[in-house]
Design a protein around this motif. Structure first.
Motif, PDB file in Angstrom:
ATOM      1  N   GLN A 317       0.822  -1.215   0.000  1.00 31.73           N
ATOM      2  CA  GLN A 317       0.000   0.000   0.000  1.00 31.73           C
ATOM      3  C   GLN A 317       0.861   1.273   0.000  1.00 31.73           C
ATOM      4  N   THR A 318       1.770   1.354   0.935  1.00 33.48           N
ATOM      5  CA  THR A 318       2.632   2.536   1.032  1.00 33.48           C
ATOM      6  C   THR A 318       4.075   2.067   1.180  1.00 33.48           C
ATOM      7  N   GLU A 319       4.920   2.441   0.226  1.00 34.94           N
ATOM      8  CA  GLU A 319       6.323   2.021   0.237  1.00 34.94           C
ATOM      9  C   GLU A 319       6.995   2.404   1.568  1.00 34.94           C
ATOM     10  N   GLY A 320       7.603   1.409   2.167  1.00 39.82           N
ATOM     11  CA  GLY A 320       8.342   1.664   3.416  1.00 39.82           C
ATOM     12  C   GLY A 320       7.501   1.485   4.668  1.00 39.82           C
ATOM     13  N   ASN A 342      14.184  -2.391  -0.543  1.00 43.12           N
ATOM     14  CA  ASN A 342      13.330  -2.250  -1.734  1.00 43.12           C
ATOM     15  C   ASN A 342      14.180  -2.334  -3.009  1.00 43.12           C
ATOM     16  N   ASP A 343      14.966  -3.413  -3.075  1.00 41.12           N
ATOM     17  CA  ASP A 343      15.898  -3.601  -4.194  1.00 41.12           C
ATOM     18  C   ASP A 343      15.174  -3.467  -5.528  1.00 41.12           C
ATOM     19  N   ASN A 344      15.737  -2.668  -6.407  1.00 38.75           N
ATOM     20  CA  ASN A 344      15.159  -2.410  -7.740  1.00 38.75           C
ATOM     21  C   ASN A 344      13.773  -1.785  -7.655  1.00 38.75           C
ATOM     22  N   GLY A 345      13.391  -1.355  -6.451  1.00 42.06           N
ATOM     23  CA  GLY A 345      12.080  -0.695  -6.277  1.00 42.06           C
ATOM     24  C   GLY A 345      10.915  -1.653  -6.432  1.00 42.06           C
ATOM     25  N   VAL A 346      11.160  -2.983  -6.269  1.00 43.05           N
ATOM     26  CA  VAL A 346      10.062  -3.945  -6.487  1.00 43.05           C
ATOM     27  C   VAL A 346       9.840  -4.866  -5.293  1.00 43.05           C
ATOM     28  N   GLU A 347      10.445  -4.560  -4.161  1.00 41.52           N
ATOM     29  CA  GLU A 347      10.353  -5.495  -3.037  1.00 41.52           C
ATOM     30  C   GLU A 347       9.334  -5.028  -1.982  1.00 41.52           C
ATOM     31  N   LYS A 361      11.370  -8.621  -0.268  1.00 44.42           N
ATOM     32  CA  LYS A 361      11.572  -9.398  -1.494  1.00 44.42           C
ATOM     33  C   LYS A 361      10.380  -9.184  -2.423  1.00 44.42           C
ATOM     34  N   ALA A 362      10.617  -9.360  -3.716  1.00 46.32           N
ATOM     35  CA  ALA A 362       9.528  -9.194  -4.684  1.00 46.32           C
ATOM     36  C   ALA A 362       8.433 -10.231  -4.410  1.00 46.32           C
ATOM     37  N   CYS A 363       7.172  -9.787  -4.387  1.00 40.14           N
ATOM     38  CA  CYS A 363       6.045 -10.666  -4.024  1.00 40.14           C
ATOM     39  C   CYS A 363       5.816 -11.777  -5.055  1.00 40.14           C
ATOM     40  N   GLY A 364       6.345 -11.596  -6.275  1.00 39.63           N
ATOM     41  CA  GLY A 364       6.142 -12.606  -7.317  1.00 39.63           C
ATOM     42  C   GLY A 364       7.048 -13.820  -7.145  1.00 39.63           C
ATOM     43  N   GLU A 365       8.036 -13.725  -6.289  1.00 42.14           N
ATOM     44  CA  GLU A 365       8.925 -14.874  -6.060  1.00 42.14           C
ATOM     45  C   GLU A 365       8.137 -16.010  -5.402  1.00 42.14           C
TER      46      GLU A 365
END
Ligand code: MAN
Ligand code: CA
Length: 373
Positions: A317-320, A342-347, A361-365
């Motif tokens: 919802q809100t980064e960080g 937030n590596d690569n802005g996608v985590e 971590k990226a949620c798609g993993e």
């Protein structure tokens, strides 16, 4: 109060009496037996007789007299002020057990029970009695015509003539009247007994029964209840111990119990959305450790499977701003140093390493599922 004025009056009277009777202390202290004993008086006519002049020195003081009789006891003084209340006494010992109460009155008679099921089919009954003779039958139909009658007598001898030919057979006669009805036959054998019929309707409610004998006293009832409660307590303890054992069995080896919470994995792996869905379907939610003990349980599963898990925590919802799935901000975290980055802005999701530390971590993993219940 009148005490004041009375006291003053008494004091005044005592002082006046002392003045009039006592020898002045001055003259006693200065008494000298060697001094002139002549006393100049008034005219003898009116004077008082003089003293004989033999007054000697004052004698030694006498021995102390015996103690006088004890005076009367004074009247009792007024009661003093009431003292402060003393400390509370100790609790008395428990009284004896009371007498057993009277027996209660007997309850009302219950309603009558339902009518029973029908009985089995009975044996066939004995053969019935012979029936009474039947009624007289109706008149029978007219009978068939009789056979042709016998040939008539030969005629009288005619005049001698030639002998005539033989005559032809006559017409058939009419049917005869119907005969009387016969007697009724004897009655047949009695048939077999029939089946027992279906049960009747439920009977009316019975009248109220007689008053019963007096029941046991309430005390007995209370004791009975106490015994039952104690039995139930024992059963509850046994159940608790048994339940605790079964919980351990169920979480072995894929789960952990921490307080009221149970963490459990099925070994399934998938991305964050798939894992979240699976846990919800099972009636739980993705593991969301809220303290070190819970995090340690999560770590044990990760170590045991050697696979990282996704937690029920994200900052989608809100980064960080990492939150639980219910939208509340997290109250506990165990980030690896330098995380969350937030590596690569996608985590936006959170995984737990076998060290127990957290990484965003990226949620798609795809990660190991770990639900909590
Ligand atoms: C490294 C670190 C982590 C990051 C992963 C992504 O381990 O930068 O913060 O999440 O790479 O694979
Ligand atoms: Ca990261």
């Amino acid at each position: 109060m009148l005490l004041g004025p009375i006291l003053i009056t008494i004091v005044l009277e005592i002082s006046l009496l002392a003045q009039s009777t006592a020898i002045p202390s001055q003259s006693v202290q200065k008494w000298d037996p060697n001094a002139c004993a002549i006393v100049v008086c008034g005219p003898a006519q009116n004077g008082l007789p003089g003293r004989d002049g033999r007054d000697g020195k004052e004698g030694p003081k006498g021995e102390m007299g015996t103690q006088g009789i004890q005076g009367l006891k004074g009247s009792q003084g007024p009661p003093g002020k009431m003292g402060p209340a003393g400390p509370g006494g100790e609790k008395g010992s428990q009284g004896e057990k009371g007498l057993k109460g009277d027996i209660g009155s007997r309850g009302l008679q219950g309603v009558p029970g339902l009518k029973g099921d029908p009985g089995k089919v009975g044996l066939s009954g004995p053969k019935g009695d012979k029936g009474s003779p039947g009624e007289k039958g109706i008149k029978g139909e007219r009978g068939l015509p009789g056979t042709t009658g016998l040939q008539g007598q030969p005629g009288n001898a005619g005049s001698p003539g030639p002998k005539g030919d033989k005559g032809s057979v006559g017409e058939k006669g009419g049917k005869g009247d119907k005969g009387d009805r016969g007697l009724q036959g004897s009655s047949g054998l009695q048939g077999p007994k029939g089946q027992i019929g279906s049960p009747g309707l439920k009977g009316d409610k019975g009248s109220i029964g007689e008053k019963g004998t007096k029941g046991d006293s309430g005390l007995t009832e209370v004791n009975l209840l106490k015994r039952q409660v104690s039995v139930l307590e024992g059963q509850l303890k046994a159940l608790e111990s048994s339940f605790s054992k079964y919980k351990k069995v169920i979480v072995f080896p894929n789960g952990r119990i921490v307080g009221e919470k149970i963490f459990m994995t099925s070994g399934y792996e998938g991305n964050f959305d798939a894992l979240k869905q699976k846990c919800l379907q099972a009636g739980g939610q993705l593991a969301s450790p809220r303290n070190a003990a819970e995090n340690a349980a999560v770590q044990q599963i990760v170590t045991s499977y050697n696979k990282a898990v996704f937690l029920g925590i994200n900052d989608i919802q809100t980064e960080g701003q990492f939150k639980y799935l219910n939208g509340q901000n997290i109250a506990y975290s165990n980030w690896q140093t330098g995380e969350p980055n937030n590596d690569n802005g996608v985590e936006d999701c959170v995984e737990v390493y076998s060290s127990g530390k957290w990484n965003d971590k990226a949620c798609g993993e795809r990660r190991l599922i770990l639900c909590e219940f």
